[in-house]
Design a protein around this motif. Structure first.
Motif, PDB file in Angstrom:
ATOM      1  N   TRP A  45     -14.906 -30.115 -22.362  1.00 49.67           N
ATOM      2  CA  TRP A  45     -15.103 -31.395 -23.029  1.00 49.67           C
ATOM      3  C   TRP A  45     -16.592 -31.667 -23.188  1.00 49.67           C
ATOM      4  CZ3 TRP A  45     -11.358 -34.981 -24.702  1.00 49.67           C
ATOM      5  CH2 TRP A  45     -10.033 -34.611 -24.444  1.00 49.67           C
TER       6      TRP A  45
ATOM      7  N   GLU B 131     -11.458 -38.510 -27.163  1.00 48.83           N
ATOM      8  CA  GLU B 131     -11.273 -39.824 -26.560  1.00 48.83           C
ATOM      9  C   GLU B 131     -12.444 -40.710 -26.951  1.00 48.83           C
ATOM     10  OE1 GLU B 131     -11.082 -38.965 -22.407  1.00 48.83           O
ATOM     11  OE2 GLU B 131      -8.903 -38.773 -22.409  1.00 48.83           O
TER      12      GLU B 131
ATOM     13  N   THR C 186      -9.627 -48.134 -25.411  1.00 43.37           N
ATOM     14  CA  THR C 186      -9.830 -46.705 -25.291  1.00 43.37           C
ATOM     15  C   THR C 186      -8.753 -45.978 -26.096  1.00 43.37           C
ATOM     16  OG1 THR C 186     -10.818 -46.899 -23.099  1.00 43.37           O
ATOM     17  CG2 THR C 186      -9.878 -44.771 -23.686  1.00 43.37           C
ATOM     18  N   THR C 187      -9.188 -45.068 -26.955  1.00 43.63           N
ATOM     19  CA  THR C 187      -8.273 -44.392 -27.872  1.00 43.63           C
ATOM     20  C   THR C 187      -8.340 -42.890 -27.640  1.00 43.63           C
ATOM     21  OG1 THR C 187      -8.675 -46.131 -29.511  1.00 43.63           O
ATOM     22  CG2 THR C 187      -7.626 -44.114 -30.284  1.00 43.63           C
ATOM     23  N   ARG C 188      -7.189 -42.292 -27.382  1.00 51.09           N
ATOM     24  CA  ARG C 188      -7.125 -40.835 -27.222  1.00 51.09           C
ATOM     25  C   ARG C 188      -6.267 -40.259 -28.343  1.00 51.09           C
ATOM     26  NH1 ARG C 188      -6.203 -37.163 -21.838  1.00 51.09           N
ATOM     27  NH2 ARG C 188      -6.196 -35.144 -22.897  1.00 51.09           N
TER      28      ARG C 188
ATOM     29  N   GLU D  14      -8.749 -32.460 -29.685  1.00 52.74           N
ATOM     30  CA  GLU D  14      -8.477 -33.799 -29.165  1.00 52.74           C
ATOM     31  C   GLU D  14      -9.795 -34.481 -28.852  1.00 52.74           C
ATOM     32  OE1 GLU D  14      -6.348 -33.863 -25.445  1.00 52.74           O
ATOM     33  OE2 GLU D  14      -6.935 -31.789 -25.017  1.00 52.74           O
TER      34      GLU D  14
ATOM     35  N   SER E 297      -4.751 -36.605 -29.899  1.00 52.32           N
ATOM     36  CA  SER E 297      -4.494 -35.183 -29.669  1.00 52.32           C
ATOM     37  C   SER E 297      -3.743 -34.615 -30.865  1.00 52.32           C
ATOM     38  CB  SER E 297      -3.660 -34.974 -28.398  1.00 52.32           C
ATOM     39  OG  SER E 297      -4.300 -35.533 -27.268  1.00 52.32           O
TER      40      SER E 297
END
Length: 211
Positions: free
Chosen positions: A58, A133, A158-160, A131, A162
């Motif tokens: 990441w 975040e 908070t937005t994730r 993906e 994938s």
């Protein structure tokens, strides 16, 4: 008595003039809003974590951000080729990040949207990801900012996101040039199935990552 009915003479020219086609209202709205955003140079605090294509590591990027777009289609509007390297079936989202740019640089980048050359601008980071975040922080208490998915506002959280590879089947095909009966070029589409990727989105309460 007979009465003759005559119509006034009307001159008809063999030359036909064609008025320029006006832009759709929605397109004008997008252009005006983009220019307003460039002039105001609004920036959004927060941080971004992303996992590039083919990597298990990441990467963290710190704001403020001027803009951030994630998409897997090339054209955002009829005249904005926002993701010129996007493909339906590569299992990725194309992430465009704009930071550290002045008004002149943003204006020149905006003018390159139709050709797709904005992707090579120095103020644009173009990354294919599997993906990511987003950890947004409020700009101000009255105007914290916004998170939108396909034009729809969602919770400022908070937005994730994938990628789910090969979860959709599209019917389409390549566009090829052909000639009509008078020798003029025309476009013809050939239909055929194609797999595409879908995105999974998770919204959570705002909580910035630990530093």
């Amino acid at each position: 008595h007979t009465r003759a009915h005559t119509r006034p003479y009307q001159h008809r020219s063999s030359r036909h003039t064609r008025a320029p086609t006006p832009l759709p209202r929605c397109q004008v709205r997008f252009d005006v809003y983009a220019l307003w955003r460039i002039l105001t140079l609004r920036q959004y605090p927060g941080s971004l974590r992303l996992r590039p294509k083919g990597s298990q590591e990441w990467i963290t990027m710190e704001g403020p951000f001027i803009g951030l777009w994630a998409l897997n289609t090339r054209w955002l509007t009829a005249t904005a080729q926002l993701g010129p390297r996007a493909e339906f079936d590569d299992g990725c989202l194309d992430l465009l990040i704009v930071r550290n740019a002045g008004r002149i640089a943003l204006l020149l980048t905006f003018l390159d949207l139709e050709s797709g050359q904005h992707a090579d601008a120095s103020c644009v980071e173009y990354i294919k990801v599997e993906e990511f975040e987003l950890f947004p922080l409020p700009r101000t208490e009255a105007d914290p900012g916004m998170v939108a998915i396909d034009g729809e506002l969602v919770d400022f959280a908070t937005t994730r996101v994938s990628v789910l590879p090969s979860k959709l089947t599209l019917l389409g095909g390549r566009v090829r040039e052909d000639d009509d009966s008078e020798g003029r070029p025309r476009k013809r589409q050939c239909a055929g199935p194609s797999s595409a990727s879908a995105a999974s989105v998770t919204l959570e309460p705002v909580s910035p990552p630990k530093r």
